[in-house]
Write an enzyme that holds these catalytic residues in place. Structure first.
Site, short mmCIF file in Angstrom:
data_model
loop_
_atom_site.label_atom_id
_atom_site.label_comp_id
_atom_site.label_asym_id
_atom_site.label_seq_id
_atom_site.Cartn_x
_atom_site.Cartn_y
_atom_site.Cartn_z
N SER A 319 46.89 37.59 50.90
CA SER A 319 46.59 36.16 50.96
C SER A 319 45.21 35.88 51.55
O SER A 319 44.20 36.24 50.95
CB SER A 319 47.70 35.46 51.76
OG SER A 319 47.57 34.07 51.73
N ASP A 330 32.79 40.54 46.07
CA ASP A 330 32.19 39.93 44.88
C ASP A 330 30.74 39.52 45.11
O ASP A 330 29.92 39.56 44.19
CB ASP A 330 33.00 38.71 44.45
CG ASP A 330 34.27 39.09 43.70
OD1 ASP A 330 34.57 40.30 43.63
OD2 ASP A 330 34.97 38.19 43.20
N LYS A 344 48.46 38.71 46.66
CA LYS A 344 48.99 37.34 46.71
C LYS A 344 47.86 36.36 46.47
O LYS A 344 47.03 36.13 47.34
CB LYS A 344 49.65 37.05 48.06
CG LYS A 344 50.23 35.64 48.14
CD LYS A 344 50.81 35.34 49.51
CE LYS A 344 51.39 33.94 49.57
NZ LYS A 344 50.39 32.86 49.44
#
Length: 553
Positions: A319, A330, A344
């Site tokens: 999460s 990224d 999640k």
């Protein structure tokens, strides 16, 4: 008459089929535990004229549900708990959705939110149970217990004249007695080593902070280490306190440990990721069928824009921990080390009821800056299969070899600056995979842990030698350099385990157990004398993911 019998049989057959289709074995176990379904031919249907109930325009489902509840309450043959009936109905609806939409009672909601909200009302002690007695490990610094003179090593034997020692009272029941509204008073009866008479303290309960940063320290020259346990209301402030402290100690690079971090508040994750990223760098975005896309971007005010960053994750990182990890990966701001995270990628909105209960309803997916949705696959209503995902990773060998992990080409994405390949569709895949080290602990060691032989022996040892240990090791640095668990402590653990038939299979296994056992004992003693930072300072030197991360600085 024959027609009536045939129609009744058809109705019974249809109802039986309907039960089989709509009620899973898991639902039966949960909702109707203890209920015995009799064969259908034993049910007695009295002759009646079916009443058609008008649901209004459009056959309103909400009205239908309300009428069903009213009918059961008014007409059912036995007494029913209306509150439980409604709660079971809500749970039944949510179980048919995704694995993270859920209902919690008022009690469950309070227990769930407490660690994330940053505080609770209580007396302010860390404690553990030793031989059915509450042993104070440490009073919270400047907390209500420390203010009245309660010390580490004290045994609380009674609360408001009610005995809690030697009466087989559960830990939950003891906590219930110790906690209470702020400004209320509680009388504690205490036994202290070296003091003949019992001591009585009156403690005024107060707000007790709940820390979400497990540890921080300088793991190597110029390299700081911060372990975030969860993302709560106070996590950002705790994190910046740690950053400021480490920078004063010369930190230039950072190891951010999110292993076992199960997540928490999205906004807490966003604020921490913001500290690493340049202005307008995308951190995460959310989008749902009925929820417009919302972007969260860095504002450029972060204090960690320079220096190397390595993020540590494992299969229990989930999460909000995945939001931070995905953003740094990224944006090519940091390297990720460990094993594939939990996966999640669903956002829940709390819907609170006036009685304190709550629904956590999934309203959107979140996406990392490259567009990855890292939610692992699931089938609606099949939550048990979803919950077994980690077990399946063990079985498939994924935790032991990166070669066992396969991603479809459709799940390939590119990082935004260096255009490295990353993957969506089920957790964050680290840049550097570290297999689960099956040689780190032996079978015998795991049994000692599971049966609490190690923790109990440690608590008894520290309780008996606390003053001597503090005198011999006035600083953690001297303790780290000079302390070794005494052989008598190790021998005592092995002997106590043997009494309960927990033994090594041979001398080779006993010998192989010793390094990890001694390191763990040393870390536990350090924790009880100081805090969790000192515990991780010692235990991390044997953590394979930490050791791999250190090679990248």
């Amino acid at each position: 008459m024959a027609n009536i019998i045939n129609r009744n049989r058809e109705r019974e057959s249809a109802m039986k089929s309907n039960y089989q289709q709509r009620i899973s074995p898991r639902s039966i176990n949960r909702i109707w535990k203890g209920f015995i379904f009799l064969p259908f031919y034993l049910f007695i249907f009295l002759p009646f004229h079916a009443q058609v109930i008008d649901l209004g325009d459009g056959n309103n489902p909400a009205r239908k549900l309300q009428i069903a509840e009213m009918a059961i309450k008014s007409l059912y043959v036995d007494q029913v708990d209306e509150q439980k009936l409604v709660e079971d109905g809500i749970r039944g609806m949510l179980e048919k959705l995704d694995p993270h939409s859920a209902y919690s009672t008022a009690k469950e909601t309070k227990a769930m939110n407490e660690p994330l909200q940053g505080s609770f009302d209580g007396i302010g002690v860390q404690f553990n149970m030793v031989q059915d007695t509450l042993l104070v490990i440490q009073p919270v610094l400047k907390g209500p217990s420390e203010k009245v003179g309660i010390l580490a090593g004290d045994r609380i034997i009674a609360v408001n004249d009610t005995a809690i020692a030697g009466v087989k009272m559960s830990k939950e029941e003891i906590m219930k007695r110790l906690r209470g509204p702020r400004a209320t008073r509680v009388k504690l009866t205490i036994v202290r080593r070296g003091i003949k008479d019992k001591l009585v303290f009156t403690v005024t309960r107060d707000k007790i902070p709940v820390k979400t940063i497990d540890a921080y320290y300088m793991i190597r020259p110029q390299v700081g280490y911060i372990r975030v346990g969860s993302f709560g209301a106070t996590t950002y402030d705790e994190f910046m306190e740690a950053v400021n402290s480490l920078k004063k100690q010369g930190m230039h690079d950072l190891m951010l440990d999110l292993q076992e971090n199960g997540g928490g508040y999205l906004i807490a994750a966003v604020r921490i990721a913001n500290e690493f990223l340049k202005k307008n760098d995308l951190i995460v975005y959310t989008r749902g069928l009925r929820t417009e896309r919302q972007d969260y971007k860095a504002d450029g005010t972060g204090r960690l824009l320079d220096g190397k960053v390595v993020v540590l994750i494992n299969e229990y990182s989930a999460s909000a921990a995945e939001i931070v990890t995905g953003a740094l990966q990224d944006q090519d701001r940091g390297l990720v080390v460990g094993r594939r995270s939990f996966g999640k990628g669903l956002v829940q909105r709390p819907i609170e009821f006036s009685d304190g209960s709550m629904i956590r309803l999934t309203i959107a997916h979140y996406y990392t800056p490259s567009g990855r949705c890292i939610q692992k696959p699931y089938k609606k209503g099949e939550n048990l299969d979803y919950a077994m995902d980690i077990e399946k990773r063990f079985e498939h060998g994924e935790l032991y070899s990166a070669d066992s992990i396969h991603f479809a080409d459709s799940l390939k994405y590119q990082t935004l600056r260096l255009h490295r390949t990353v993957y969506g569709g089920g957790g964050v895949m680290p840049d550097h995979f570290v297999p689960l080290d099956t040689t780190a602990t032996t079978r015998f060691h795991r049994q000692l842990l599971a049966r609490s032989f190690i923790i109990n022996a440690n608590l008894t040892y520290v309780d008996a030698h606390r003053k001597e240990l503090k005198r011999r090791y006035p600083t953690f640095e001297t303790f780290l350099r000079d302390f070794n668990p005494p052989q008598s402590l190790v021998d005592g653990i092995v002997a106590e385990a043997a009494k309960q038939n927990v033994k090594p299979k041979d001398d080779a296994e006993l010998k192989a157990t010793m390094p990890a056992l001694r390191a763990q004992l040393k870390a536990l003693v350090a924790r009880d004398l100081w805090d969790m930072s000192e515990y991780f300072h010692i235990i991390n030197e044997r953590n394979a993911i930490v050791k791999k991360a250190l090679t990248l600085f």
